[in-house]
Design a protein around this motif. Structure first.
Motif, short mmCIF file in Angstrom:
data_model
loop_
_atom_site.label_atom_id
_atom_site.label_comp_id
_atom_site.label_asym_id
_atom_site.label_seq_id
_atom_site.Cartn_x
_atom_site.Cartn_y
_atom_site.Cartn_z
N ASP A 201 0.82 -1.20 0.00
CA ASP A 201 0.00 0.00 0.00
C ASP A 201 0.86 1.26 0.00
OD1 ASP A 201 -2.39 -1.35 -0.07
OD2 ASP A 201 -2.59 -1.45 2.11
N ILE A 202 1.98 1.21 0.75
CA ILE A 202 2.83 2.40 0.86
C ILE A 202 3.66 2.60 -0.40
CG2 ILE A 202 4.74 3.43 2.15
CD1 ILE A 202 3.67 1.91 4.62
N ARG A 203 4.31 1.57 -0.87
CA ARG A 203 5.14 1.67 -2.07
C ARG A 203 5.37 0.28 -2.63
NH1 ARG A 203 6.71 5.18 -6.15
NH2 ARG A 203 8.45 4.22 -7.21
N PRO A 204 4.68 -0.12 -3.68
CA PRO A 204 4.84 -1.47 -4.23
C PRO A 204 6.20 -1.65 -4.89
CG PRO A 204 3.45 -0.16 -5.66
CD PRO A 204 3.71 0.68 -4.44
N SER A 205 6.91 -2.69 -4.51
CA SER A 205 8.23 -2.94 -5.10
C SER A 205 8.13 -3.28 -6.57
CB SER A 205 8.93 -4.08 -4.34
OG SER A 205 8.15 -5.27 -4.41
N VAL A 206 6.99 -3.86 -6.99
CA VAL A 206 6.84 -4.22 -8.40
C VAL A 206 6.87 -2.98 -9.29
CG1 VAL A 206 4.30 -4.18 -8.36
CG2 VAL A 206 5.48 -5.62 -10.01
N LEU A 207 6.42 -1.84 -8.76
CA LEU A 207 6.46 -0.60 -9.54
C LEU A 207 7.89 -0.19 -9.83
CD1 LEU A 207 4.92 1.80 -10.77
CD2 LEU A 207 4.95 2.89 -8.53
N ASP A 208 8.78 -0.35 -8.86
CA ASP A 208 10.19 -0.01 -9.06
C ASP A 208 10.92 -1.05 -9.90
OD1 ASP A 208 10.04 2.35 -7.50
OD2 ASP A 208 10.14 1.13 -5.69
N ASN A 209 10.56 -2.32 -9.70
CA ASN A 209 11.31 -3.40 -10.34
C ASN A 209 10.83 -3.73 -11.75
OD1 ASN A 209 12.80 -3.64 -7.98
ND2 ASN A 209 11.45 -5.20 -7.12
N PHE A 210 9.53 -3.61 -12.00
CA PHE A 210 8.98 -4.07 -13.28
C PHE A 210 8.22 -3.01 -14.06
CE2 PHE A 210 9.33 -7.80 -10.52
CZ PHE A 210 10.12 -8.62 -11.31
N GLY A 211 7.85 -1.88 -13.43
CA GLY A 211 7.18 -0.82 -14.16
C GLY A 211 5.72 -0.67 -13.81
N THR A 246 5.57 10.62 -12.67
CA THR A 246 4.31 10.39 -13.39
C THR A 246 3.82 8.96 -13.18
OG1 THR A 246 4.91 12.03 -15.07
CG2 THR A 246 3.19 10.45 -15.64
N GLN A 247 4.73 7.99 -13.25
CA GLN A 247 4.32 6.60 -13.01
C GLN A 247 3.75 6.44 -11.60
OE1 GLN A 247 6.59 3.25 -14.46
NE2 GLN A 247 8.02 4.60 -15.52
N SER A 248 4.41 7.03 -10.63
CA SER A 248 3.93 6.93 -9.25
C SER A 248 2.56 7.57 -9.10
CB SER A 248 4.92 7.59 -8.29
OG SER A 248 6.17 6.93 -8.31
#
Length: 356
Positions: A201-211, A246-248
Motif C-alpha cells: 500500500d505504501i510503495r509497491p516494489s513491483v512498480l520499481d522493479n517491473f514498471g 508520473t508513473q507513481s
C-alpha cells in the motif's frame, strides 16, 4: 487624538493601493500612490468616475444620468477590471474597486488594485491551502499506518512472544510442543503477510522493479481477490519512457480510485484503461457503482488522497484531472499527463516490446 490621526494619515499615504475618495463628483483626497500614478500616467480621476458610473449602470436601469443619485448607494462595493495606459506598449491591468463610505453624504472611494499582484497573492494563498491539504493528508496516512502497526502488527508480535515464553516456561509433551510451535509459526506468518500488505500500500516494489503496467495488474489482482469485485487492466500504452513521478502518480490515482469504488460505490466491475497519444498519456478508472454528486465531494475529505488532493497533485505535474459521475451512473476518473516524447502504443509486431 492628533497622534492617532497622524498614524491614520501615514497608513493612508503608504497604502499599497491607489485610493481616491470622492464626495458627489468631486475628488476630496487621494493617497500618495494615487497621486504618483495620476502624474505618471497623466489621467484625470474623473475618468475613473466615468468607468465606475458605467459599470454600476450596467447593474441597474436608472431613470436619469445622475451618477450622484440613489443609484450610487444601491451597491456598497463593486469590482471593475480596467487597463491603464492602454495606448502604450504595456498596458497596466488593475481592478477598480468602488466602495461606499458614507451613503447619506454620498462619500465613496475608488481604489486601484494591481491585478498582477492580486493574482500572485491568490496563487500564494492557493499554494498555502494546498500545502495544508497535503500536510493533513500525510498526517492522516501516518495516523492510519500507526494504528495498523499498533492494532495488528504489534498485537501479532506480542502474541508470538507470549507463545515463545510459554515454550520456555512450561514442560510440554511432544504433541503440545508441536501444536504451540505450529501456532507461533502461523501467527508470525500472518503478521509477515500484513507487513507485506502494508508495504504494498505504501510503495509497491513491483512498480520499481517491473514498471507501471505490471504494478497496476498486481494491484488489480490483489484487490480483486480481497473484494470479489471484477477489476480489469487494459493497457494500451508502453510506459517505459514515463518519468518516475508520473508513473507513481498514475499508480496512486488508480489505487485511490479503486479503493473509493470498493468502499463507497458498491461497484461490481472496475476497469483501468491506460492509453497513450502523441505527447500525452491518459489513465481512466471506470466503475459501474452507484455514483455520486461530484461538487459535494470536490474538497479535501480526510482520506489518504481526497479528490482535491488528487487534482492538485496532478496539476503539479502539469497534468489534467477530471471526475465524471452522477447518482446511479457510475464514476469515471480521468488523469492526463504530458510526455516529452510520444509514447507509442504496443503493436502485434515482433519487434515491439510486449507487456504481460
Amino acid at each position: 487624538m492628533l497622534e492617532t490621526r497622524s498614524w491614520i494619515e501615514d497608513y493612508f499615504n503608504e497604502a499599497a493601493d491607489a485610493v481616491f475618495i470622492f464626495q458627489e463628483d468631486a475628488l476630496v483626497v487621494s493617497n500618495q500612490l494615487a497621486k504618483d500614478l495620476q502624474k505618471e500616467l497623466e489621467f484625470d480621476p474623473a475618468y475613473l468616475l466615468e468607468i465606475a458610473d458605467a459599470a454600476i449602470k450596467q447593474k441597474f436601469t436608472p431613470s436619469d444620468d445622475c451618477f450622484s443619485c440613489a443609484i450610487r448607494n444601491l451597491m456598497p462595493e463593486i469590482s471593475i477590471p480596467i487597463a491603464l495606459a492602454s495606448d502604450k506598449p504595456h498596458p497596466l491591468p488593475y481592478f477598480l474597486i468602488y466602495h461606499v463610505i458614507n451613503a447619506d453624504n454620498h462619500v465613496f472611494s475608488l481604489t486601484l488594485k494591481n491585478r498582477g499582484v492580486m493574482s500572485r497573492m491568490d496563487q500564494m494563498a492557493n499554494q498555502r491551502q494546498l500545502t495544508n491539504y497535503v500536510s493533513r493528508a500525510h498526517e492522516e496516512e501516518r495516523k492510519q499506518i500507526s494504528q495498523d502497526l499498533h492494532d495488528s502488527i504489534a498485537q501479532g508480535m506480542y502474541s508470538a512472544i507470549m507463545g515463545v515464553r510459554r515454550l520456555n516456561t512450561e514442560d510440554l509433551s511432544d504433541g503440545n510442543l508441536a501444536h504451540f510451535t505450529d501456532a507461533i509459526e502461523q501467527q508470525l506468518s500472518a503478521t509477515l503477510a500484513e507487513v507485506k500488505e502494508m508495504a504494498l500500500d505504501i510503495r509497491p516494489s513491483v512498480l520499481d522493479n517491473f514498471g507501471l503496467v505490471p504494478a497496476l495488474k498486481v494491484l488489480a489482482q490483489r484487490l480483486q481477490e480481497n473484494s470479489g469485485v471484477t477489476i480489469d487492466v487494459l493497457p494500451k500504452a508502453a510506459t517505459d519512457g514515463l518519468d518516475t513521478d508520473t508513473q507513481s502518480m498514475i499508480y496512486r490515482i488508480a489505487q485511490e480510485s479503486i479503493n473509493n469504488a470498493l468502499k463507497h460505490a458498491k461497484a461490481t466491475e472496475i476497469s483501468i484503461l491506460l492509453v497513450s497519444h502523441d505527447h500525452f498519456i491518459i489513465l481512466e478508472v471506470m466503475d459501474n457503482g452507484q455514483g455520486f454528486d461530484v461538487p459535494k465531494y470536490e474538497h479535501f475529505n480526510g482520506r489518504s488522497l481526497g479528490l482535491m488532493n488528487m487534482n492538485e497533485r496532478v496539476k503539479a505535474l502539469n497534468g489534467a484531472f477530471k471526475i465524471v459521475s452522477a447518482p446511479g451512473d457510475g464514476t469515471t476518473v480521468t488523469a492526463k499527463f504530458p510526455v516529452q516524447n510520444a509514447v507509442q502504443q504496443p503493436s502485434d509486431t515482433a519487434s515491439q516490446p510486449t507487456i504481460n
